[in-house]
Design an enzyme around this catalytic site. Structure first.
Site, PDB file in Angstrom:
ATOM      1  N   VAL A 185      13.067   4.903 -19.983  1.00 56.46           N
ATOM      2  CA  VAL A 185      11.973   3.921 -20.008  1.00 56.46           C
ATOM      3  C   VAL A 185      12.012   2.993 -21.214  1.00 56.46           C
ATOM      4  O   VAL A 185      11.084   2.241 -21.460  1.00 56.46           O
ATOM      5  CB  VAL A 185      10.588   4.609 -19.932  1.00 56.46           C
ATOM      6  N   LYS A 186      13.087   3.033 -21.972  1.00 57.91           N
ATOM      7  CA  LYS A 186      13.127   2.205 -23.176  1.00 57.91           C
ATOM      8  C   LYS A 186      13.655   0.789 -22.893  1.00 57.91           C
ATOM      9  O   LYS A 186      14.181   0.515 -21.811  1.00 57.91           O
ATOM     10  CB  LYS A 186      13.999   2.888 -24.239  1.00 57.91           C
TER      11      LYS A 186
END
Ligand SMILES: *Cc1c(COP(=O)(O)O)cnc(C)c1O
Length: 397
Positions: A185-186
């Protein structure tokens, strides 16, 4: 954010390079790999992008934090100052080394409050871990001055702020060591992965060896390598590095989209006098992965979040009751729920947490709302979202 919204042919190309020769390991197998060294290439790209001498890829952002601390000699019984608002990984990495996390208040930068840091320093303090939460940074000048005066290490957890800057320097490159995460999710992602960056050659060599069983990486014969010191396995694989290599090339594009979407929403919310925005230290540039704003109090924040839910505004959080990011719900840490025994020294070192109040942090986090900035929104969707947010906030005041 997140970078997976922009996956495409570039990721496939680099992954196929690896699959075509079958070498999934980042070290060795020179004759088989057809000249493909994805991890090494990504390290070089990170060094260039973040203007540092050295980058060491590892298996996750959490691993990066542990490796950075260990590489600089932080270990059993050492105290590491960290913020109340972060991801659980920060204290996990410290605890894993037998060190003691000392949690201190944040201010309206949503990161470490320098005054609170100064108050928490003891003879055992070894390092300050600043966490650049939600795309923006701590007051690096103030923190650097504290570190200098007290001979402490400054380690940057830049996992949520890749691409942000402070006084012309990339976040992560300012302290003694900087850490990134490339989890799913970065801002840029390779599934699971992370990196430690530094200008200090010794810390770099230490992190290179430490993250691969202590192997010294001298010569071409893996079996003949010696072990100057103990290490563990925090290696990244070539497949993950291949995805990361494509993603780092997309970073400028990702940052530009985030900035555009961020500014559209910020402009609309600025119409509301009761809304203020997170403080960005002078000379700082966010990476625009989140828009953070403040409301008058916790009650209003809760009302707004409820309104957002009902109104279909997704990806917004108030962290006051959040399990992952804020001290209030970290009962497993406060009560030391550990599978394996924990040393008396660490137990004693953490006993302060049982009754400690963090009213300054509660005040900041209670009023804060954080909106993820997505890459896949169309201009129309961003505008529609901004107006919806504005109307719901107005109706909740
Ligand atoms: C994601 C994150 C980490 C940990 O990264 P992983 O790659 O998931 O281990 C550490 N710190 C912060 C602030 C993060 O957001």
């Amino acid at each position: 954010m997140p970078g997976f919204e922009l996956f495409g042919d570039l990721e496939k190309k680099h992954v196929n390079d690896v699959l075509d020769n079958g070498v999934l390991m980042r070290y060795g197998f020179d004759g088989m790999r057809n000249g493909h060294w994805k991890a090494k290439e990504l390290e070089t790209a990170l060094e260039k992008t973040f203007q540092v001498k050295h980058a060491q890829l590892v298996s996750s952002g959490t691993a990066a934090l542990s490796v950075a601390l260990a590489s600089a000699g932080v270990g059993a019984g050492d105290e590491v100052i960290m913020p109340t608002f972060t991801f659980v990984a920060t204290f996990e990495a410290i605890m894993q080394l037998g060190a003691i996390p000392v949690l201190v208040d944040i201010d309206d930068t949503l990161t470490l409050c320098p005054k609170a840091v100064e108050k928490a320093i003891t003879s055992k303090t070894k390092a300050i871990m600043v966490v650049h939460m939600c795309g923006s940074m701590g007051d690096m000048d103030a923190l650097q001055a504290i570190c200098k005066a007290h001979h402490l290490l400054l380690i940057e957890d830049a996992c949520q702020a890749i691409g942000g800057e402070y006084k012309g320097k990339p976040l992560g490159s300012i302290g003694d060591l900087g850490c990134f995460s490339f989890d799913f999710v970065k801002t840029i992602t390779c599934g699971e992965g992370g990196a430690v960056i530094t200008n200090n050659k010794d810390y770099y060599i230490n992190s290179d060896h430490y993250s691969d069983h202590g192997h010294d990486h001298v010569g071409n014969d893996r079996g003949a390598e010696t072990h100057p010191f103990l290490g563990y396995n925090y290696r990244i694989s070539e497949l993950h590095a291949a995805v990361g290599l494509a993603q780092i090339q997309r970073l400028p594009e990702i940052l530009a989209i985030q900035k555009n979407n961020f500014n559209i929403i910020k402009e609309v919310l600025s119409e509301i006098p009761e809304v203020t925005f997170r403080k960005v230290p002078e000379g700082g540039i966010e990476n625009y992965s989140f828009l953070n704003f403040f409301l008058p109090n916790l009650e209003t924040s809760r009302k707004v979040i409820q309104g957002f839910k009902e109104g279909g505004v997704d990806a917004c959080w108030n962290y006051f009751d959040n399990n992952w990011h804020y001290i209030r719900k970290w009962d497993h840490l406060k009560n030391l729920k550990s599978l394996a025994p924990i040393s008396e020294e660490v137990k004693n070192g953490l006993s302060y947490l049982k009754n400690k109040e963090f009213s300054q942090s509660d005040n900041v986090i209670g009023r804060n709302i954080s909106s993820l900035i997505k890459l896949s929104w169309t201009e129309e969707q961003v505008k529609e979202r901004a107006l919806k947010m504005r109307d719901i906030i107005k109706a909740s005041l």
